[in-house]
Design a protein around this motif. Structure first.
Motif, mmCIF file in Angstrom:
data_model
loop_
_atom_site.group_PDB
_atom_site.id
_atom_site.type_symbol
_atom_site.label_atom_id
_atom_site.label_comp_id
_atom_site.label_asym_id
_atom_site.label_seq_id
_atom_site.Cartn_x
_atom_site.Cartn_y
_atom_site.Cartn_z
ATOM 1 N N ASN A 187 -8.855 -3.496 5.715
ATOM 2 C CA ASN A 187 -9.633 -4.156 4.679
ATOM 3 C C ASN A 187 -8.825 -5.259 4.008
ATOM 4 O O ASN A 187 -9.305 -6.376 3.797
ATOM 5 N N SER A 188 -7.570 -4.945 3.695
ATOM 6 C CA SER A 188 -6.819 -5.954 2.936
ATOM 7 C C SER A 188 -6.346 -7.085 3.841
ATOM 8 O O SER A 188 -6.178 -8.209 3.365
ATOM 9 N N VAL A 203 -8.850 16.304 1.061
ATOM 10 C CA VAL A 203 -10.029 17.008 1.575
ATOM 11 C C VAL A 203 -9.667 18.369 2.182
ATOM 12 O O VAL A 203 -10.433 19.324 2.061
ATOM 13 N N ALA A 263 -13.939 13.552 6.936
ATOM 14 C CA ALA A 263 -14.413 12.801 5.775
ATOM 15 C C ALA A 263 -13.921 11.366 5.767
ATOM 16 O O ALA A 263 -14.671 10.455 5.431
ATOM 17 N N HIS A 264 -12.655 11.152 6.148
ATOM 18 C CA HIS A 264 -12.136 9.797 6.078
ATOM 19 C C HIS A 264 -12.805 8.879 7.075
ATOM 20 O O HIS A 264 -13.177 7.758 6.752
ATOM 21 N N GLU A 276 -6.069 7.488 4.695
ATOM 22 C CA GLU A 276 -6.903 6.302 4.511
ATOM 23 C C GLU A 276 -6.145 5.011 4.818
ATOM 24 O O GLU A 276 -6.724 3.940 4.821
ATOM 25 N N HIS A 307 -15.523 5.822 5.975
ATOM 26 C CA HIS A 307 -15.287 4.404 6.208
ATOM 27 C C HIS A 307 -16.154 3.839 7.332
ATOM 28 O O HIS A 307 -16.439 2.664 7.353
ATOM 29 N N VAL A 354 -7.663 1.081 4.746
ATOM 30 C CA VAL A 354 -7.416 0.197 3.599
ATOM 31 C C VAL A 354 -6.619 -1.029 4.056
ATOM 32 O O VAL A 354 -6.862 -2.145 3.606
ATOM 33 N N PHE A 380 -10.752 17.373 9.467
ATOM 34 C CA PHE A 380 -11.746 16.961 8.496
ATOM 35 C C PHE A 380 -12.117 15.509 8.725
ATOM 36 O O PHE A 380 -11.262 14.636 8.719
ATOM 37 N N LEU A 435 3.659 9.425 4.814
ATOM 38 C CA LEU A 435 3.192 9.536 3.429
ATOM 39 C C LEU A 435 1.953 10.423 3.331
ATOM 40 O O LEU A 435 1.478 10.707 2.243
ATOM 41 N N HIS A 436 1.399 10.854 4.473
ATOM 42 C CA HIS A 436 0.217 11.712 4.509
ATOM 43 C C HIS A 436 -0.957 11.083 3.779
ATOM 44 O O HIS A 436 -1.585 11.719 2.945
ATOM 45 N N SER A 437 -1.215 9.827 4.051
ATOM 46 C CA SER A 437 -2.366 9.182 3.437
ATOM 47 C C SER A 437 -3.281 8.718 4.558
ATOM 48 O O SER A 437 -3.091 7.643 5.111
ATOM 49 N N ARG A 444 2.467 1.888 -3.357
ATOM 50 C CA ARG A 444 1.555 2.480 -4.342
ATOM 51 C C ARG A 444 1.287 3.944 -4.032
ATOM 52 O O ARG A 444 0.806 4.685 -4.864
ATOM 53 N N ARG A 445 1.582 4.360 -2.785
ATOM 54 C CA ARG A 445 1.380 5.760 -2.407
ATOM 55 C C ARG A 445 2.695 6.519 -2.391
ATOM 56 O O ARG A 445 2.854 7.486 -1.665
ATOM 57 N N THR A 453 -6.899 -5.056 -2.768
ATOM 58 C CA THR A 453 -6.757 -3.596 -2.710
ATOM 59 C C THR A 453 -5.851 -3.081 -3.820
ATOM 60 O O THR A 453 -5.948 -1.914 -4.182
ATOM 61 N N ASN A 471 -9.468 -9.384 4.155
ATOM 62 C CA ASN A 471 -9.837 -10.143 2.962
ATOM 63 C C ASN A 471 -8.676 -10.891 2.338
ATOM 64 O O ASN A 471 -8.762 -11.352 1.213
ATOM 65 N N ASP A 502 -3.033 13.854 -2.130
ATOM 66 C CA ASP A 502 -3.265 12.445 -1.822
ATOM 67 C C ASP A 502 -2.205 11.655 -2.573
ATOM 68 O O ASP A 502 -2.114 11.749 -3.792
ATOM 69 N N PRO A 503 -1.379 10.884 -1.847
ATOM 70 C CA PRO A 503 -0.241 10.261 -2.532
ATOM 71 C C PRO A 503 -0.645 9.198 -3.550
ATOM 72 O O PRO A 503 0.128 8.892 -4.435
ATOM 73 N N LEU A 504 -1.843 8.667 -3.462
ATOM 74 C CA LEU A 504 -2.222 7.606 -4.402
ATOM 75 C C LEU A 504 -2.646 8.187 -5.755
ATOM 76 O O LEU A 504 -2.075 7.857 -6.784
ATOM 77 N N ASP A 510 -6.814 0.170 -5.783
ATOM 78 C CA ASP A 510 -5.955 1.352 -5.888
ATOM 79 C C ASP A 510 -5.726 1.718 -7.348
ATOM 80 O O ASP A 510 -5.731 2.892 -7.720
ATOM 81 N N LEU A 570 0.841 -1.206 0.000
ATOM 82 C CA LEU A 570 0.000 0.000 0.000
ATOM 83 C C LEU A 570 0.868 1.245 0.000
ATOM 84 O O LEU A 570 0.614 2.205 -0.727
ATOM 85 N N TYR A 621 -12.146 13.226 -2.057
ATOM 86 C CA TYR A 621 -12.819 13.594 -0.817
ATOM 87 C C TYR A 621 -12.461 12.608 0.279
ATOM 88 O O TYR A 621 -11.885 12.965 1.296
ATOM 89 N N ALA A 622 -12.786 11.342 0.083
ATOM 90 C CA ALA A 622 -12.413 10.309 1.053
ATOM 91 C C ALA A 622 -12.653 8.978 0.396
ATOM 92 O O ALA A 622 -13.636 8.810 -0.306
#
Lengths: 342, 299
Positions: free
Chosen positions: A80-81, B154, A181-182, A73, A186, A77, A179, A69-71, A28-29, B194, A84, B146-148, B198, A25, B221-222
């Motif tokens: 989740n991974s 947001v 939102a995240h 989410e 989720h 995620v 914020f 990485l300032h992500s 990818r970021r 994932t 699953n 957003d790094p992805l 992604d 993950l 946004y999210a």
């Protein structure tokens, strides 16, 4: 028999149980593998081996690099991974349990295979089951990430299996982010920040709803593989968890440092040193246990202050009231009437 | 990045050592008592800063014309500062002027080259800004990306939206939001992993930004939700843009499955950015749950 404990340098995290996913993950970021792994004892070839393990210090430093990485989410995620991932027997077995209660019981029993650094205190009051999540070793600045990961894992499980999670309630110790939102994206459930504990409240109506994919035969097969994995990942408990459980069990007597050390088979000064490594001390641990116990007992609501003081090992109720005010800023009677008291 | 500049890096070392050898062969080393430490400190710091610029240029710029100007300009500065520092340790005979020329000439030439490079950089940046249209509005802060998906997140959306709302209110122009959510994205992640999820998010972000007008900005946004701020657009136009996007997104397939996307356009009439986004989110949720109920009824 002395309890098997682990600290930061014990290698009891399987790389295949979340770390390879975290690294993918992060890559990818925009994270670079050699930079993420530098300074740890994890090497790139280890990532391919099915049974290689790493210690908690390395794991925590990986997390702190991924946080850079300032992500926001990422924990969601990742949960989740892991849930699953078809190669993790424990995750797969959660889907074939009869219901949520069975699934959570399975998770509780084998949790050392996924996330040994968090331990739950399970409490039931009224129509709600409360899972209080506490760190089993000191987690430093990565604690919020790890707790979010654990809660996201449980919520994702409930969402996938029962298709709803609006009735859940989540409490987090971390500050409210600017914020939401995240979080709200989720976790479409009731959320509160800046709380005393990290906890998730699950209403009784969800416990025994049968899972669509329940399969007794598959469950016993997967459970067998979990037991087999126990040979590589023995059931160990974090230092703080072991001590807090012991202190709690000893109440209303107050466990002394030397008695606790004796039970663990080490000397008092070794225990002091051990706790120093976890940025805490015995008195603070003992205070935390009494605080948590007081809150839980108050919520059940049958005991008077006097009885509570006796239960918790205070000499009289005034001392208890003073201690309680120090912990929560409120006196016990005010606390009981709060809408969201834990 | 620095691997693209290997020959440039290898040039630096012989150049500086040639300067050192020349200085040593022409002059004599001073007695340590004669050293003026304050001068050495000042000139040493200047040299270090110039070296720092050099390494930043090497590590952050791809090879190209602008990078060459920037690099050689700073290299000349470094040479000049290096010789300047050397003469604190080495005394030259008075009749040999070459060292003082070598000290003072490269600096202005280097400055000119550096300035020319910066002008080139400025032009390049203007082109890149055009390239970034649809991803960026008036504010630039790489920490908010957003790094992805390489879209802004947001926090950026709130800042931009608050400013746009104030501007549009003053000019009495309509402002619209387009919120976009992927249907059943969690199930898709669960089924395909994932990594596939992604990948889809990245492709989706690319596709939408390529279809946006230059005055719009798209943010993540999210999770599986994106928001586009549509400037000077009324609701009817926003709906048309939504339909247009919807048609394009059908072409985007991901890992054996075609994901569908729900789009909602809302006109911004609220006072605060948070309220506007909340309203858009509830609208999106309502549309999604209605679609879900319809599917349940069919089955």
């Amino acid at each position: 028999m002395p309890v098997v404990m682990f600290g930061h340098t014990d290698k009891n995290i399987l790389l295949q149980h979340g770390i390879t996913e975290l690294l993918q993950l992060a890559q990818r970021r925009g994270g670079q593998l050699h930079k993420l792994l530098s300074g740890t004892h994890i090497f790139e070839p280890d990532l391919q081996k099915p049974l290689s393990r790493c210690n908690h210090r390395d794991w925590l430093s990986l997390i702190s690099r991924c946080q850079q990485l300032h992500s926001p989410e990422l924990p969601f995620v990742l949960a989740n991974s892991i849930l699953n991932n078809r190669t993790i027997a424990l995750s797969q077995s959660l889907f074939v349990c009869a219901n949520l209660a069975g699934s959570l019981r399975q998770l509780l029993y084998f949790r050392h295979q996924l996330l040994p650094v968090i331990y739950p205190i399970v409490q039931q009051h009224g129509n709600t089951l409360t899972l209080q999540l506490k760190p089993a070793i000191s987690l430093g600045t990565q604690q919020h990430f790890v707790v979010t990961l654990a809660i996201a894992f449980i919520i994702q499980l409930i969402k996938q299996q029962l298709g709803t999670c609006h009735e859940l309630k989540v409490q987090l110790t971390q500050d409210c982010p600017a914020f939401l939102a995240h979080f709200s994206g989720h976790w479409p459930c009731q959320l509160s920040f800046n709380q005393h504990v990290d906890a998730i409240h699950i209403p009784r109506s969800l416990w025994y709803q049968p899972f669509a994919g329940r399969d007794q035969q598959q469950l016993s097969q997967l459970t067998r593989s979990c037991y087999q994995l126990n040979k590589v990942l023995p059931n160990q408990r974090g230092v703080l968890e072991v001590l807090q459980r012991r202190i709690r069990r000893a109440l209303p007597q107050l466990l002394s440092l030397d008695a606790a050390a004796g039970a663990l088979g080490i000397s008092g000064s070794s225990l002091k040193r051990l706790l120093q490594q976890h940025n805490t001390n015995f008195a603070a641990l003992s205070d935390t246990v009494r605080r948590d116990t007081a809150r839980l007992l108050l919520l059940q609501g049958q005991l008077s202050n006097r009885q509570l003081a006796i239960e918790l090992g205070y000499s009289d109720e005034h001392n208890f009231r003073r201690a309680f005010k120090r912990w929560t800023g409120q006196v016990p009677s005010q606390f009981k009437n709060l809408p969201n008291p834990l | 990045m620095w691997r693209q500049h290997l020959y440039k890096i290898t040039l630096t070392v012989p150049l500086l050592s040639a300067g050192l050898l020349l200085a040593l062969s022409l002059g004599v080393v001073k007695n340590p008592l004669e050293f003026d430490w304050l001068d050495i400190l000042g000139e040493g710091v200047v040299l270090l800063v110039a070296l720092c610029w050099l390494s930043l240029i090497i590590s952050s710029r791809p090879a190209g014309r602008v990078s060459e100007w920037l690099y050689y300009g700073s290299l000349l500065l470094v040479c000049s500062f290096f010789l300047d520092l050397l003469d604190e340790f080495i005394r030259y005979p008075t009749h040999i002027r070459i060292m003082s020329w070598l000290e003072s000439l490269p600096a202005p030439v280097g400055m000119l080259a550096l300035t020319y490079g910066l002008v080139g950089w400025h032009r390049e940046q203007r082109i890149i800004n055009r390239q970034l249209q649809g991803r960026e509005l008036f504010l630039r802060d790489h920490r908010l990306l957003d790094p992805l998906t390489q879209l802004y997140g947001v926090n950026y959306l709130y800042a931009v939206l608050a400013r746009e709302m104030a501007l549009h209110r003053r000019q009495q122009q309509p402002l619209c939001l387009l919120m976009l959510g992927i249907d059943h994205f969690t199930a898709f992640n669960r089924q395909h992993g994932t990594a596939a999820g992604d990948d889809y998010l990245t492709k989706l972000a690319e596709l939408i930004t390529s279809q946006m007008r230059c005055s719009d900005v798209l943010c993540r946004y999210a999770g599986d939700r994106f928001v586009a701020v549509l400037a000077n657009t009324n609701l009817a136009q926003a709906d048309i843009i939504g339909l247009h996007l919807q048609q394009h997104l059908r072409l985007l397939s991901a890992a054996e499955a075609t994901l569908t996307v729900t789009l909602v356009a809302t006109e911004v009439s609220q006072q605060h950015a948070a309220q506007a986004l909340q309203y858009a989110e509830t609208q999106l949720n309502a549309v999604k749950s209605k679609a879900h109920a319809a599917v349940l009824q069919l089955s």
